[in-house]
Enzyme design. Structure first.
Site, PDB file in Angstrom:
ATOM      1  N   THR A   1       5.478  17.962  11.076  1.00 38.34           N
ATOM      2  CA  THR A   1       5.760  16.215  10.910  1.00 38.34           C
ATOM      3  C   THR A   1       4.317  15.855   9.690  1.00 38.34           C
ATOM      4  O   THR A   1       5.165  14.789   9.343  1.00 38.34           O
ATOM      5  CB  THR A   1       5.843  15.563  12.061  1.00 38.34           C
ATOM      6  OG1 THR A   1       6.635  16.355  12.926  1.00 38.34           O
ATOM      7  CG2 THR A   1       6.961  14.956  11.388  1.00 38.34           C
TER       8      THR A   1
ATOM      9  N   GLY B   1       2.220  13.574  15.129  1.00 37.54           N
ATOM     10  CA  GLY B   1       3.104  14.609  15.591  1.00 37.54           C
ATOM     11  C   GLY B   1       3.151  14.221  16.809  1.00 37.54           C
ATOM     12  O   GLY B   1       2.207  13.709  17.485  1.00 37.54           O
TER      13      GLY B   1
ATOM     14  N   ASP C   1       4.764  17.063  20.758  1.00 39.26           N
ATOM     15  CA  ASP C   1       5.234  17.629  21.390  1.00 39.26           C
ATOM     16  C   ASP C   1       6.450  17.028  22.053  1.00 39.26           C
ATOM     17  O   ASP C   1       8.001  18.358  22.270  1.00 39.26           O
ATOM     18  CB  ASP C   1       4.475  18.744  22.154  1.00 39.26           C
ATOM     19  CG  ASP C   1       3.539  19.576  21.690  1.00 39.26           C
ATOM     20  OD1 ASP C   1       3.796  19.871  20.150  1.00 39.26           O
ATOM     21  OD2 ASP C   1       2.037  18.876  21.700  1.00 39.26           O
TER      22      ASP C   1
ATOM     23  N   GLY D   1       0.166  21.821  21.470  1.00 44.00           N
ATOM     24  CA  GLY D   1       0.766  22.143  21.469  1.00 44.00           C
ATOM     25  C   GLY D   1       0.060  23.141  20.043  1.00 44.00           C
ATOM     26  O   GLY D   1       0.241  24.424  19.629  1.00 44.00           O
ATOM     27  N   GLY D   2      -0.731  22.949  18.958  1.00 48.18           N
ATOM     28  CA  GLY D   2      -1.162  22.959  18.657  1.00 48.18           C
ATOM     29  C   GLY D   2      -2.257  23.453  18.562  1.00 48.18           C
ATOM     30  O   GLY D   2      -4.028  23.408  17.941  1.00 48.18           O
TER      31      GLY D   2
ATOM     32  N   GLU E   1      -7.581  14.188  18.213  1.00 48.29           N
ATOM     33  CA  GLU E   1      -5.846  13.300  18.082  1.00 48.29           C
ATOM     34  C   GLU E   1      -6.414  12.257  19.061  1.00 48.29           C
ATOM     35  O   GLU E   1      -5.782  11.060  18.371  1.00 48.29           O
ATOM     36  CB  GLU E   1      -4.602  13.853  18.377  1.00 48.29           C
ATOM     37  CG  GLU E   1      -3.726  15.284  18.140  1.00 48.29           C
ATOM     38  CD  GLU E   1      -3.322  15.903  17.923  1.00 48.29           C
ATOM     39  OE1 GLU E   1      -2.340  16.692  16.897  1.00 48.29           O
ATOM     40  OE2 GLU E   1      -2.731  16.367  19.134  1.00 48.29           O
TER      41      GLU E   1
ATOM     42  N   LYS F   1      11.941  15.976  19.977  1.00 48.35           N
ATOM     43  CA  LYS F   1      10.888  16.244  20.795  1.00 48.35           C
ATOM     44  C   LYS F   1      11.189  14.199  22.034  1.00 48.35           C
ATOM     45  O   LYS F   1      10.252  13.219  22.539  1.00 48.35           O
ATOM     46  CB  LYS F   1       9.559  15.479  19.769  1.00 48.35           C
ATOM     47  CG  LYS F   1      10.095  16.120  19.237  1.00 48.35           C
ATOM     48  CD  LYS F   1       8.933  17.533  19.869  1.00 48.35           C
ATOM     49  CE  LYS F   1       8.408  18.448  18.940  1.00 48.35           C
ATOM     50  NZ  LYS F   1       7.531  18.689  18.170  1.00 48.35           N
TER      51      LYS F   1
HETATM   52  O1  LIG Z   1      -2.498  19.870  18.317  1.00 44.89           O
HETATM   53  C1  LIG Z   1      -0.713  19.664  17.907  1.00 44.89           C
HETATM   54  C2  LIG Z   1      -0.677  18.579  17.861  1.00 44.89           C
HETATM   55  O2  LIG Z   1      -1.050  17.694  19.629  1.00 44.89           O
HETATM   56  C3  LIG Z   1       0.875  18.099  17.334  1.00 44.89           C
HETATM   57  O3  LIG Z   1       0.817  17.487  16.942  1.00 44.89           O
HETATM   58  C4  LIG Z   1       2.618  19.143  18.033  1.00 44.89           C
HETATM   59  O4  LIG Z   1       1.980  19.370  18.390  1.00 44.89           O
HETATM   60  C5  LIG Z   1       3.412  18.758  17.168  1.00 44.89           C
HETATM   61  O5  LIG Z   1       3.198  18.768  16.547  1.00 44.89           O
HETATM   62  P1  LIG Z   1       5.050  19.415  15.143  1.00 44.89           P
HETATM   63  O6  LIG Z   1       4.824  18.517  14.599  1.00 44.89           O
HETATM   64  O7  LIG Z   1       4.556  20.508  14.211  1.00 44.89           O
HETATM   65  O8  LIG Z   1       5.839  19.926  16.578  1.00 44.89           O
END
Ligand SMILES: O=C[C@H](O)[C@H](O)[C@H](O)COP(=O)(O)O
Length: 297
Positions: A73, A127, A129, A141-142, A148, A166
């Protein structure tokens, strides 16, 4: 030609493109989504709506130090910040939460800084999850949740942007992979056992997809994904405290009582904004939203 040292200060005019050539974007992992078209998916449009509106409302001209989160995102966040123009961005420093956002900042020709240079941030947009009814979040998730969380804590204002998937009542209902727990590699087996004892019998070490062995975070650590039963997920702060106390745990992907607001793009093109004080704002879909929105007070 020797590579000059990279010293960025608030007043630095050094731009990344003054340094020796970097590999082209096509040689690096994609960090920027394709320009949205009618063919763009509903989910991508929802992410874009959330990200653009959050930027319009919370990244104001007076904000000079800006945290950039991770995930799919966040490229829309950067896209909208770039659209604010070079005049306003020339005096700003952007702090990344990991490799992906660092590349995004550099490729967007924004000034890069780090949180050890700028431990106080005006606003960070990231972003998530999953987000519960009290704006507690699962993140990681990443595998970026350590940095963060540091940037979320450092920020005067921490804003979450996400698509409708989400938006949840209780953490773990939508995001079923478990809570991401970053651990020191040598301690992973012991932490895994302790997480199982804490109530997560299915806790597992996250393995690489195109790599033999576990994924390794930007900080050189491993990640365990620990699903907990709903009774425990209903009190994420207590769970966070218990997991964080385990020796070997570096950070837990539960972000409690941190977000000022969460922006969710919806399937029908509308937007739901949930605020820290419990207020819920709905913005109806418009044909070409978002274009202009009033800054938040
Ligand atoms: O480690 C990754 C982060 O916390 C991301 O912000 C989270 O996984 C959300 O990612 P996305 O915007 O791809 O759903």
């Amino acid at each position: 030609m020797p590579i000059p040292p990279i010293v960025l200060t608030r007043d630095s005019s050094i731009l990344p493109d003054q340094y020796p050539a970097r590999p082209s974007l096509s040689e690096r992992p994609p960090t920027t989504p394709a320009v949205p078209t009618v063919a763009a998916t509903v989910i991508e449009e929802a992410k874009r709506l959330a990200a653009w509106t959050a930027v319009d409302r919370h990244v104001l001209p007076e904000h000079k130090i800006i945290g950039i989160g991770s995930g799919s995102t966040v490229p829309y966040v950067v896209e909208r910040i770039v659209a604010q123009g070079s005049e306003v961005n020339k005096d700003r420093i952007f702090i990344p939460t990991g490799f992906q956002s660092k590349e995004l900042i550099i490729s967007s020709k924004l000034h890069l800084g780090d949180v050890d240079q700028y431990p106080t941030i005006d606003v960070t947009i990231d972003g998530a999850d999953e987000v519960d009814s009290d704006l507690n979040c699962i993140k990681g998730g990443g595998a970026c949740h350590l940095r963060e969380k540091v940037l979320a804590e450092a920020a005067d204002t921490w804003i979450v942007v996400a698509d409708y998937r989400k938006n949840s009542q209780v953490l773990g209902r939508n995001w079923t992979h478990g809570i991401p727990v970053e651990v020191a590699p040598f301690a992973y087996a012991k932490v895994l056992l302790n997480l199982q004892l804490l109530g997560s019998p299915k806790a597992t070490l996250r393995m690489g997809k195109a790599k033999a062995g576990p994924i390794v975070t930007d900080n050189g650590n491993f990640v365990i994904d620990a699903p907990f039963p709903e009774e425990q997920m209903k009190d994420p702060y207590t769970l966070l405290a218990r997991v964080k106390m385990l020796t070997g745990v570096v950070e837990v992907g539960l972000f409690c009582h941190m977000a000022k607001a969460a922006y969710f793009g919806n399937q029908d093109g509308s937007l739901t904004i949930r605020w820290q004080d419990g207020k819920i704002e709905q913005i109806a879909a418009t044909p070409d939203a978002p274009t202009q929105v009033e800054p938040a007070v």
